[in-house]
Design an enzyme around this catalytic site. Structure first.
Site, PDB file in Angstrom:
ATOM      1  N   HIS A  59      34.362  32.368  36.002  1.00 26.35           N
ATOM      2  CA  HIS A  59      35.783  32.763  35.722  1.00 26.35           C
ATOM      3  C   HIS A  59      36.639  31.815  34.974  1.00 26.35           C
ATOM      4  CE1 HIS A  59      35.050  36.537  37.393  1.00 26.35           C
ATOM      5  NE2 HIS A  59      35.727  36.450  38.722  1.00 26.35           N
ATOM      6  N   HIS A  87      42.200  39.922  37.037  1.00 27.04           N
ATOM      7  CA  HIS A  87      41.625  40.297  38.208  1.00 27.04           C
ATOM      8  C   HIS A  87      42.445  40.886  39.129  1.00 27.04           C
ATOM      9  CE1 HIS A  87      38.708  38.945  41.276  1.00 27.04           C
ATOM     10  NE2 HIS A  87      37.871  38.535  40.328  1.00 27.04           N
ATOM     11  N   GLU A 146      37.168  45.157  36.717  1.00 25.69           N
ATOM     12  CA  GLU A 146      37.563  44.148  35.423  1.00 25.69           C
ATOM     13  C   GLU A 146      36.925  44.597  34.553  1.00 25.69           C
ATOM     14  OE1 GLU A 146      36.084  40.324  37.552  1.00 25.69           O
ATOM     15  OE2 GLU A 146      36.490  41.384  39.396  1.00 25.69           O
TER      16      GLU A 146
HETATM   17  C1  BGC Z   1      33.064  38.355  41.250  1.00 22.13           C
HETATM   18  C2  BGC Z   1      32.998  37.846  42.444  1.00 22.13           C
HETATM   19  C3  BGC Z   1      33.797  36.647  43.144  1.00 22.13           C
HETATM   20  C4  BGC Z   1      35.435  37.124  42.645  1.00 22.13           C
HETATM   21  C5  BGC Z   1      36.125  35.921  43.195  1.00 22.13           C
HETATM   22  C6  BGC Z   1      34.750  38.666  41.121  1.00 22.13           C
HETATM   23  O1  BGC Z   1      34.971  38.796  39.807  1.00 22.13           O
HETATM   24  O2  BGC Z   1      32.542  39.408  40.996  1.00 22.13           O
HETATM   25  O3  BGC Z   1      31.492  37.521  42.766  1.00 22.13           O
HETATM   26  O4  BGC Z   1      33.650  36.141  44.304  1.00 22.13           O
HETATM   27  O5  BGC Z   1      35.362  37.430  41.611  1.00 22.13           O
HETATM   28  O6  BGC Z   1      37.446  36.229  43.740  1.00 22.13           O
END
Ligand code: BGC
Length: 360
Positions: free
Chosen positions: A114, A185, A320
Site C-alpha cells: 500500500h 481502503h 478495494e
Molecule cells: C490487504 C490486507 C492488509 C490490509 C491492511 C488490505 O488491502 O489486502 O492484507 O492486511 O489491507 O489493512
C-alpha cells in the site's frame, strides 16, 4: 430520523484537530438534498463517515473510522484512506522498469504494501471545494518517494450526489515512466459501524476469476477460476457461508483477502453488491478498474472506533477497486508512461430498497 424533506446540497469544512507533528487537519461534510452525508478528511483523503438511510429511513453510518487524527496515525488498517502509489503487495518491494530495478520501502516483511512506510494515506492533501457536492484533493509525490520513479501529481475528487452515489475520481500524471495503482481502503459494515461483524452481510462479486495468495497474503500471479471454490460470489451469499471452509487460500488470508478479476479496464461496470438484511442497506460498487480486492477485515483487532464503539476482527470489509496485482504484470501492465494520464473512477452507490430474500 430521515424526514423525506429536501435541503440544499452543501459541503462544509471544520477543524479535525492536529497530527502528532502539529499539522492542522480539516474535515469536509458533503450533505445531499435528502440529508444523507459523507465526511472526508484532508489527512490521507480518508472517508471518515458514510451516513445513508436504512430501510426505516433512519440515517445509518456504515463506515468504520475514528473520531480523532491521533487514532488514524496510531493504528494501522488504512481505515477509509486513499492508497498509493501502488495498492496491494509488491514482492520483495522490487520491480523492473525500462531495464532498471527499483527497490521500494519494505513495510510488510518481506514485501511492500500500500505505498510503503509513508504512503498517500499519511499525508495531508491540498483541498478545494469545487462546488456544492465536489471536493478535490491533490498531492504531489516527489521522484524517488518510497523508491518509486518519477514525480507524480495526483488528484482524488469526491462527489456525493442526491442518489447516494459516493464517487471517487482518481487522476495522476508523472514526469517519468512509473507504476501507479490507486484505491480507497473504505471499510463498511452495512449493519452500521460498530454493530458486530460483517459475516451476516451478503455479497455478490461479478468475477469468474481470482488471484491466489501466498502465506504472506502476496498475490502470486496465479489466476484461478472461482467455480466450485469458496471464492465464488457470482450468486449472492452470506460472507460466512464458506469463509470457514477447509481451504488453503482462506487459511493464507485468515479469511478473504484476495484480488478478483472483472476484466475490462476503463469502462464503468458493476463490480459487486453488498447488502444487510438488518438495515436493508445495499452498496453497489461500480468502477472502471479491472479488479477488486475483497478484504474481510481479518487483521482488525479490538480497538475503539467512532462514538466509542468497539471494533473487532471482521467488523468491516473492504471492496478495494484496483488494477491487477504487480505479479500479474505479464498480462496487465501497471506502467504509467511519462506524461500519460492515469484516470479511473469508482462509485459506491447506497440504497435502501433491498428486500429480504431467503438465504441461499
Ligand atoms: C490487504 C490486507 C492488509 C490490509 C491492511 C488490505 O488491502 O489486502 O492484507 O492486511 O489491507 O489493512
Amino acid at each position: 430520523m430521515f424526514s423525506g424533506r429536501t435541503i440544499p446540497m452543501s459541503i462544509k469544512m471544520r477543524d479535525f484537530g492536529v497530527t502528532s507533528s502539529g499539522e492542522k487537519v480539516s474535515l469536509y461534510k458533503l450533505t445531499n438534498s435528502i440529508g444523507a452525508y459523507v465526511k472526508i478528511l484532508d489527512y490521507g483523503g480518508i472517508i471518515q463517515t458514510v451516513a445513508v438511510p436504512d430501510k426505516n429511513g433512519n440515517l445509518t453510518d456504515v463506515c468504520l473510522g475514528y473520531d480523532n487524527v491521533i487514532s488514524y496515525e496510531k493504528y494501522d488498517g488504512y481505515l477509509g484512506a486513499v492508497i498509493g502509489r501502488f495498492a496491494n503487495r509488491i514482492k520483495n518491494g522490487t520491480f523492473d522498469l525500462n531495464g532498471k530495478t527499483y527497490n521500494l520501502a519494505i513495510n510488510d516483511r518481506p514485501n511492500h504494501l500500500h505505498g510503503g512506510i509513508k504512503g498517500f494515506d499519511k499525508y495531508i492533501w491540498a483541498s478545494e471545494i469545487v462546488d456544492n457536492n465536489l471536493l478535490r484533493l491533490s498531492h504531489c509525490s516527489p521522484d524517488g518517494d518510497e523508491g518509486y520513479p518519477g514525480k507524480l501529481n495526483v488528484t482524488v475528487e469526491y462527489r456525493f450526489d442526491n442518489d447516494n452515489n459516493l464517487s471517487i475520481h482518481y487522476a495522476a500524471q508523472s514526469d517519468a515512466d512509473t507504476v501507479v495503482n490507486l484505491t480507497n481502503h473504505l471499510y463498511v459494515n452495512l449493519n452500521g459501524h460498530g454493530n458486530g461483524t460483517i459475516l451476516n452481510n451478503k455479497l455478490k462479486i461479478n468475477a469468474d476469476y481470482f488471484t491466489e495468495i501466498d502465506k504472506n497474503c502476496l498475490s502470486t500471479g496465479i489466476i484461478t477460476k472461482v467455480d466450485n471454490t469458496p471464492f465464488d460470489f457470482r450468486v449472492e451469499k452470506r460472507i460466512d457461508r464458506d469463509i470457514l471452509k477447509d481451504n488453503t487460500q482462506l487459511k493464507y488470508g485468515s479469511g478473504y483477502d484476495h484480488n478478483y478479476i472483472l476484466g475490462s479496464t476503463g469502462v464503468m461496470k458493476e463490480i459487486a453488491e453488498l447488502t444487510s438484511e438488518k438495515s436493508g442497506i445495499r452498496m453497489t460498487t461500480i468502477s472502471t478498474m479491472p479488479c477488486v480486492q475483497l478484504y474481510t477485515g481479518n487483521y482488525l483487532s479490538d480497538f475503539i472506533g467512532k462514538g466509542s464503539k468497539l471494533y473487532a476482527r471482521q467488523c468491516g470489509l473492504c471492496l478495494e477497486t484496483q488494477l491487477y496485482p504487480m505479479e500479474c504484470r505479464n498480462i496487465f501492465s501497471p506502467v504509467l508512461a511519462a506524461g500519460a494520464i492515469y484516470d479511473h473512477k469508482t462509485i459506491y452507490h447506497f440504497d435502501n430498497t433491498y428486500t429480504n430474500l431467503p438465504l441461499k
